[in-house]
Design an enzyme around this catalytic site. Structure first.
Site, PDB file in Angstrom:
ATOM      1  N   ASP A 150       0.828  -1.208   0.000  1.00  0.00           N
ATOM      2  CA  ASP A 150       0.000   0.000   0.000  1.00  0.00           C
ATOM      3  C   ASP A 150       0.858   1.251   0.000  1.00  0.00           C
ATOM      4  OD1 ASP A 150      -2.334   1.499   0.132  1.00  0.00           O
ATOM      5  OD2 ASP A 150      -3.204   0.296   1.745  1.00  0.00           O
TER       6      ASP A 150
ATOM      7  N   ASP B  85     -10.688   2.034  -3.240  1.00  0.00           N
ATOM      8  CA  ASP B  85     -11.282   1.758  -1.930  1.00  0.00           C
ATOM      9  C   ASP B  85     -12.801   1.809  -2.001  1.00  0.00           C
ATOM     10  OD1 ASP B  85      -9.053   1.268  -0.467  1.00  0.00           O
ATOM     11  OD2 ASP B  85      -8.860   3.286   0.353  1.00  0.00           O
TER      12      ASP B  85
HETATM   13  C1  GLA Z   1      -5.760   1.788   2.153  1.00  0.00           C
HETATM   14  C2  GLA Z   1      -6.151   0.631   1.271  1.00  0.00           C
HETATM   15  C3  GLA Z   1      -7.195  -0.208   1.978  1.00  0.00           C
HETATM   16  C4  GLA Z   1      -6.659  -0.696   3.290  1.00  0.00           C
HETATM   17  C5  GLA Z   1      -6.206   0.482   4.122  1.00  0.00           C
HETATM   18  C6  GLA Z   1      -5.503   0.044   5.385  1.00  0.00           C
HETATM   19  O1  GLA Z   1      -6.777   2.709   2.259  1.00  0.00           O
HETATM   20  O2  GLA Z   1      -6.595   1.080   0.047  1.00  0.00           O
HETATM   21  O3  GLA Z   1      -7.569  -1.289   1.177  1.00  0.00           O
HETATM   22  O4  GLA Z   1      -5.592  -1.582   3.057  1.00  0.00           O
HETATM   23  O5  GLA Z   1      -5.322   1.328   3.411  1.00  0.00           O
HETATM   24  O6  GLA Z   1      -5.042   1.085   6.132  1.00  0.00           O
END
Ligand code: GLA
Length: 743
Positions: A485, A555
């Protein structure tokens, strides 16, 4: 797919069965562009295509070359391959170079060229590759500025099986004094007219890669990113299409940049009716000093030309990127169906809870459990622990990651783990030990975003530290998948380790650093499936695909929003790259309630998974999800490798449709989606694509009847009564399986 050079005329003709790209060494030694478009028959001399070179009808233009009084060359009116600044062409230059005395005037002239089979690797950068030398041919043209000794190498690789040309540029300082590169585009393409529309992908967090169209008018239209990553705001891609072009037909020129940092894409229509397209690293925050003996390699741009409409362009990118940019064992392997705990638990999970979710996932047919954020350091929410990539909280994970991965494997599931290597919370052991490892400007308070700072990935010791921590975590436990990430953009791009004069390199060096760490990790763990992620889809670009075969698309897992996002993303990126999950309702990002059928029907046109507490589903929902999972398994090869067609755009009306067809046109999967709010609507029909007109097909839900391909593609598949009666949430969706009739 030869590249022909004619000594007599100084012309280069790159062609394959679909495309011709023709250039010429101009009288002043620069490289002119003669033609880029559909394949044309070769001839010895295309010089007559150089319109605008003789400029008697253009008074007030500058003379770049004179021969007698009749002939002079105006660069303002000449189509060029790599135009320079300050020498009579007032359009945007492809590069700006500055000598030690601040002189920015350079005179690069043809020096030599080389033609060879295959394609070279780009040092430290992602690029499309060939598997054998027969798949592409490369032309490298070396230009020289004799005064400074600088050399500029323009590289072109044309593919045998794709209407695609990969371009990049290299500057080498063969002189005795330093020079500074202030702008270096990966490609610049001049077109003889500007009668085009632009198509590009814009957005922001939770609404990435929405499609924008606008007419190219006189002036400069530019998109890009100065956020340190390719960004959810503007994807590194631009297409020019002729008015009237649609998904199925019409002329399209695609431009895609294989890069994950700051980028610029622009189209310029001048007042003489020509167009210039450029793409490359964004010049803002970029200065690159080249000491004598040093070289700078630009990222690669991939140009696609088609007459087969937007689907034609996208299908080329899909296939090229899926098979010649993605790498490793997971490139072609069926991807495991994921259950991720993030939306169910956030960072404050317990081991029992995640085991419960994984167990249910296994029962329903899911194959890989991903432990998301929260497993390391003192991490229970996003305020602390980031950077401490080891388990300290034994209450949360009594047996550490090793223990949990064993339990997951004992269930017969694979195990995946979340990392965010590039970031650090101020409240972490790592930051306390190395406060100068972040990007920050001395004397200024660094800006926080999501309570985190950005680690200075331009520094080797920072990357070495992360490699060591990640390597330990991944080798101690049995890990099959990594979600990498990156949850904030870059600010204060100043490196405590870079000397004065090199701060303009930090943003590009940061990206090179990310690539380098990826390369080391995938080299060390070739069997791990990497998924890239950036606060959802904020670094969803071709550069990432070179390291991670799939990426978290957004997301935003709301099914209706996801239709827009996945539709837009498909303009460049294959379904094999797009991770798509079924999540809970009301949706975490939009609060909307959509039926499970719709959520599944959208997620199955991507790399399928679930992102919810599966134990909250009732019996009916469990049954449906189980059926969806079994269905996805049956068709996952088709979804991953089939030819994808967009049929109806959700950006143009209240419905969307898309489909994938296999190679021999014997099987296809069609997705149809009707948005809420169309009561008492019209009859709906979908004209399918990519089938064989002669073949006879059965269609699921239309039992007792068969259809020839030509009927399905022209008269269409009629939705009838069913689409008039809304399902739960006011929408309607349906998947059709189209199969060649068995004799
Ligand atoms: C980001 C990712 C999510 C999740 C969060 C965790 O927003 O896109 O899928 O992994 O971080 O903090």
């Amino acid at each position: 797919m030869p590249i022909i050079f004619s000594k007599e005329t100084g012309e280069f003709h790159l062609y394959n069965q679909d495309v011709s790209y023709i250039m010429q060494i101009l009288k002043n030694g620069q490289i002119g562009s003669l033609y880029y478009g559909r394949r044309i028959r070769h001839r010895e001399d295309f010089g007559h295509l150089l319109e605008g070179g003789i400029s008697a009808g253009h008074p007030r233009s500058m003379s770049a070359y004179e021969e007698g009084d009749a002939s002079f060359l105006s660069m303002q009116h000449t189509k060029q391959e790599y135009p320079c600044a300050g020498r009579g062409d007032f359009r945007e230059p492809a590069f700006v170079l500055e000598a030690a005395n601040e002189n920015r005037i350079f005179d690069f002239r043809y020096e030599s060229h080389e033609i060879f089979a295959g394609k070279k690797k780009l040092e430290g950068l992602p690029a499309v590759y060939t598997q054998d030398d027969g798949e592409a041919q490369t032309l490298e043209i070396a230009l020289r500025d004799t005064l400074s000794g600088m050399r500029c190498i323009l590289s072109y690789s044309i593919f045998r099986d794709f209407p695609a040309i990969a371009r990049s540029v290299r500057f080498c300082n063969d002189g005795t004094e330093r020079c500074i590169l202030r702008r270096v585009m990966s490609a610049s393409v001049d077109l003889p007219d500007s009668d085009y529309e632009l198509l590009y992908l814009t957005g922001a967090w939770a609404r990435e890669r929405h499609v924008k169209n606008l007419k190219l008018e006189e002036g400069l239209h530019r998109i890009g990113s100065t956020r340190g990553s390719s960004s959810g705001e503007y994807n590194p891609f631009l297409a020019l299409k002729r008015p009237g072009t649609d998904e199925m037909s019409g002329e399209v020129l695609g431009f895609s940049l294989i890069y994950s940092g700051n980028h610029l894409e622009q189209a310029e229509a001048d007042t003489f009716g020509t167009a210039r397209v450029q793409l490359g690293i964004h010049p803002a925050w970029f200065d690159w000093e080249l000491a004598p003996g040093e070289t700078f390699q630009s990222p690669e741009a991939v140009l696609v030309y088609t007459r087969d409409g937007l689907n034609g362009m996208s299908q080329t990118y899909h296939e090229l990127y899926r098979t010649h940019l993605a790498r490793g064992v997971w490139r072609d392997r069926e991807r495991p169906l994921v259950i991720n705990n993030w939306e169910a638990t956030g960072a404050a999970f317990t081991e029992d809870k995640v085991l419960e979710i994984a167990r249910r996932g296994k029962e329903l047919g899911l194959e890989l459990f991903v432990l998301d954020d929260g497993w390391f350091g003192e991490r229970d929410d996003d305020t602390k622990g980031l950077g401490d990539w080891y388990v300290t909280n034994k209450e949360k994970l009594p047996g550490g990651i090793e223990g949990l991965s064993e339990k997951i494997h004992a269930m017969g599931m694979r195990f995946g783990l979340w990392f965010e290597p590039e970031m650090v919370n101020p409240d972490s052991d790592l930051y306390r030990a190395h406060p100068d490892w972040i990007l920050y400007a001395p004397g200024h308070r660094p800006l926080l975003s999501r309570y985190q700072y950005v680690l200075d990935f331009s520094r080797r010791e920072v990357r070495d530290y992360l490699y060591e921590k990640m390597e330990t975590a991944l080798s101690n436990a049995s890990v099959d998948y990594v979600k990498w990430d990156m949850n904030r953009y870059l600010t204060e791009c100043y490196s405590a380790a870079a000397p004065a004069g090199q701060q303009g390199q930090v943003m590009h060096r940061y990206v090179l650093g990310v690539y380098e760490l990826y390369e080391r990790l995938i080299g060390r763990f070739p069997n791990i499936l990497f998924e890239s992620c950036s606060a959802g889809g904020a670094r969803f670009d071709p550069g990432m695909l070179y390291y991670a075969p799939q990426a978290w698309t957004s997301d935003d897992t709301d099914a209706l929003e996801r239709i827009l996002i996945q539709y837009g993303t498909s303009y460049v990126y294959p379904l094999s790259m797009m991770a798509a999950h079924v999540s809970d309702v009301p949706n975490m990002q939009t609060g909307r309630v959509t039926p499970l059928s719709l959520r599944g029907n959208v997620a199955m046109f991507g790399m399928f998974g679930c992102e919810m507490d599966l134990n909250t589903l009732d019996e009916k929902e469990c049954l449906l999800l189980k059926r969806q999972i079994a269905f996805v398994k049956r068709y996952r090869e088709l979804v991953m490798k089939g030819k994808f067609y967009r049929l109806k755009s959700p950006f143009a009306g209240d419905e969307a449709a898309w489909m994938v067809v296999n190679d021999n046109q014997s099987e296809a999967l069609v997705g149809y989606y009707l948005f809420p709010g169309s009561p008492n609507g019209s009859w709906r029909r979908i004209r399918l694509a990519g089938l064989s007109p002669e073949k006879e097909y059965t269609v699921s839900g239309r039992e007792g009847r068969t259809f020839f391909g030509d009927e399905l593609m022209n008269a269409g598949l009629l939705l009838g009564e069913e689409a008039l009666i809304p399902q739960e949430g006011g929408c309607f969706s349906k998947i059709f399986v189209v199969s060649e009739k068995e004799n």
